[in-house]
Design an enzyme around this catalytic site. Structure first.
Site, PDB file in Angstrom:
ATOM      1  N   TYR A 118      17.245  -9.300  46.456  1.00 37.93           N
ATOM      2  CA  TYR A 118      18.276 -10.335  46.398  1.00 37.93           C
ATOM      3  C   TYR A 118      19.464  -9.770  45.629  1.00 37.93           C
ATOM      4  O   TYR A 118      19.283  -9.084  44.624  1.00 37.93           O
ATOM      5  CB  TYR A 118      17.753 -11.576  45.665  1.00 37.93           C
ATOM      6  CG  TYR A 118      18.840 -12.598  45.368  1.00 37.93           C
ATOM      7  CD1 TYR A 118      19.097 -13.638  46.248  1.00 37.93           C
ATOM      8  CD2 TYR A 118      19.630 -12.498  44.213  1.00 37.93           C
ATOM      9  CE1 TYR A 118      20.112 -14.545  46.005  1.00 37.93           C
ATOM     10  CE2 TYR A 118      20.643 -13.401  43.961  1.00 37.93           C
ATOM     11  CZ  TYR A 118      20.873 -14.432  44.863  1.00 37.93           C
ATOM     12  OH  TYR A 118      21.876 -15.330  44.620  1.00 37.93           O
ATOM     13  N   GLU A 206      26.654 -13.638  48.600  1.00 37.93           N
ATOM     14  CA  GLU A 206      25.211 -13.662  48.349  1.00 37.93           C
ATOM     15  C   GLU A 206      24.508 -12.987  49.517  1.00 37.93           C
ATOM     16  O   GLU A 206      24.646 -13.427  50.665  1.00 37.93           O
ATOM     17  CB  GLU A 206      24.706 -15.102  48.200  1.00 37.93           C
ATOM     18  CG  GLU A 206      23.235 -15.153  47.822  1.00 37.93           C
ATOM     19  CD  GLU A 206      22.690 -16.581  47.758  1.00 37.93           C
ATOM     20  OE1 GLU A 206      22.727 -17.288  48.779  1.00 37.93           O
ATOM     21  OE2 GLU A 206      22.241 -16.978  46.676  1.00 37.93           O
TER      22      GLU A 206
END
Ligand code: GDP
Ligand code: MN
Length: 397
Positions: A118, A206
């Site tokens: 991530y 993101e």
């Protein structure tokens, strides 16, 4: 302004970030053509078909599927385009899918295992620095990771004056457990991702997951990008990426007439001048037992034209059962606003079908009250905040 995954990836690629390659398609026929073209360019026989909507968690909702041949590409594209995709991040009704991204399958087997990370870049308002958040726990809900295993989320703060320093990129690659080719790839990935974030005037990038492929390439498989609205004037190429189908229809209209409007779930429409007073008014409505239907700051000029535009926007929401106008007459005189409200109300004709409570306070407030009270319209006046609240309560009862 939020972007689709495919648009976010386009921006990333333009800054040299490695991405899972793909082609956007509006229908199944285009999807098959896209798959053929990708096969020619990348050699992949398998493809992932990904719903393009402004919401995450698409995989969980059935909006991301693997196709092992062209027939499956066609079937899956047909299935996803036009569906109402419900994910943990959409409302219960879901979001209509208008297009899909046909992407190369990058989870192919090879020398090493694939791993998912991530990574996001955001502004940390508390420190005034940019922040890269990253984790070994990619591919899943980051909120869940934050709750159950917060020690697996790392942050790296970047001073905007110096930019990302070499050692910071290496620290990130190290903390993600990488070595050799993958380590070098990750430092390049981080540097170009950070550059993309800064130079596109974004609020957020993101990437979940960032993938390490089985041949040790690091690439963006997903991209959630939000561009700062206040910078769009100098980023025309990104402003053109706006997809109005993904946005709230009333908010889009409000923006066109220059009103600062946010749609909410309640039943009391609000028309207020100044954002602070608008927030206080929403509190007042709640305390009176109602729920605000919107946030609306009409700004400095509350003349008849402006008030009428605001009425029309507020009444587009079918849940509105009453409207509370709360205006402080500092620069603008209250009697002028009152006359504006009366004129706008008359212009609305039959489309004005809910009770209105007007609180005008400030210069010429008493005169304004007289204008409202003598108008002969279904408009109630109030001078004090509490009085306005009580009147809202009474009409909702
Ligand atoms: P999200 O669910 O909206 O976050 O969409 P993502 O783009 O993150 O995709 C969801 C999941 O689909 C990823 O976490 C992967 O596990 C899977 N996925 C994405 N691309 C591929 C691919 O090329 N091959 C395979 N087998 N799975 C993929
Ligand atoms: Mn994702």
């Amino acid at each position: 302004m939020n972007l689709h995954e495919y648009q976010g990836k386009e921006i990333l690629a333009s800054f040299g970030v490695r991405i899972q390659r793909g082609i956007v398609a509006q229908n199944a026929k285009e999807a098959v053509e896209a798959a053929k073209q990708l096969t020619a360019e990348t050699g992949t026989g398998w493809h992932v078909i990904k719903a393009q909507v402004h919401a995450g968690g698409r995989g969980k909702g059935g909006g991301v599927k693997l196709a092992k041949n062209l027939k499956e590409v066609e079937e899956i594209a047909n299935q996803i385009i036009g569906m109402n995709l419900i994910t943990p991040q959409t409302s219960a009704e879901g979001k209509k899918v208008h297009q899909v991204l046909v992407a190369e399958d990058v989870y192919y087997p090879g020398e090493s295992e694939t791993s998912e990370f991530y990574m996001s870049v955001v502004l940390n308002r508390a420190t005034g620095k940019n922040m890269i958040m990253y984790s070994t726990e990619g591919g899943m809900d980051i909120e869940e990771v934050a709750e159950s295993t917060p020690h697996l989320i790392f942050t790296e703060e970047i001073d905007p004056a110096t930019g990302l320093l070499g050692f910071q990129a290496r620290k990130i690659a190290f903390n993600l457990g990488l070595s050799g080719t993958a380590f070098k790839e990750m430092t390049k990935f981080v540097a170009s991702l950070y550059k993309a974030y800064v130079e596109s005037d974004s609020n957020m990038f993101e990437i979940n997951p960032v993938l390490k492929t089985s041949d040790d390439l690091i690439m963006a498989v997903d991209a959630k990008v939000s561009i700062d609205d206040n910078a769009l004037y100098r980023r025309k190429e990104y402003a053109d990426m706006r997809d109005l189908r993904e946005e709230n229809a009333i908010e889009v209209e409000a923006r066109e007439v220059g009103l600062n409007y946010v749609d909410l779930d309640g039943n009391v429409g609000c028309m207020v001048n100044g954002a602070g007073l608008a927030m206080a008014t929403m509190d007042l409505i709640k305390m009176a037992g109602g729920e605000p239907a919107n946030f609306l700051d009409v700004g400095g000029t509350a003349d008849a034209k402006r008030v009428e535009e605001a009425f029309r926007i507020i009444l587009k929401d079918p849940n509105v059962k009453a409207i509370l106008i709360n205006i402080f007459g500092g620069i603008v005189r209250c009697d002028r606003v009152a006359q504006g409200v009366v004129d706008a109300y008359k212009n609305m004709g039959d489309s004005m079908n809910v009770p209105i409570i007007v609180r005008l306070q400030g210069t010429n407030a008493e005169l304004a009250k007289e204008i409202i009270d003598n108008s002969g319209l279904a408009v109630q006046s109030a001078v004090q905040f509490q009085e306005a609240a009580d009147k809202v309560k009474a009409v909702l009862a």
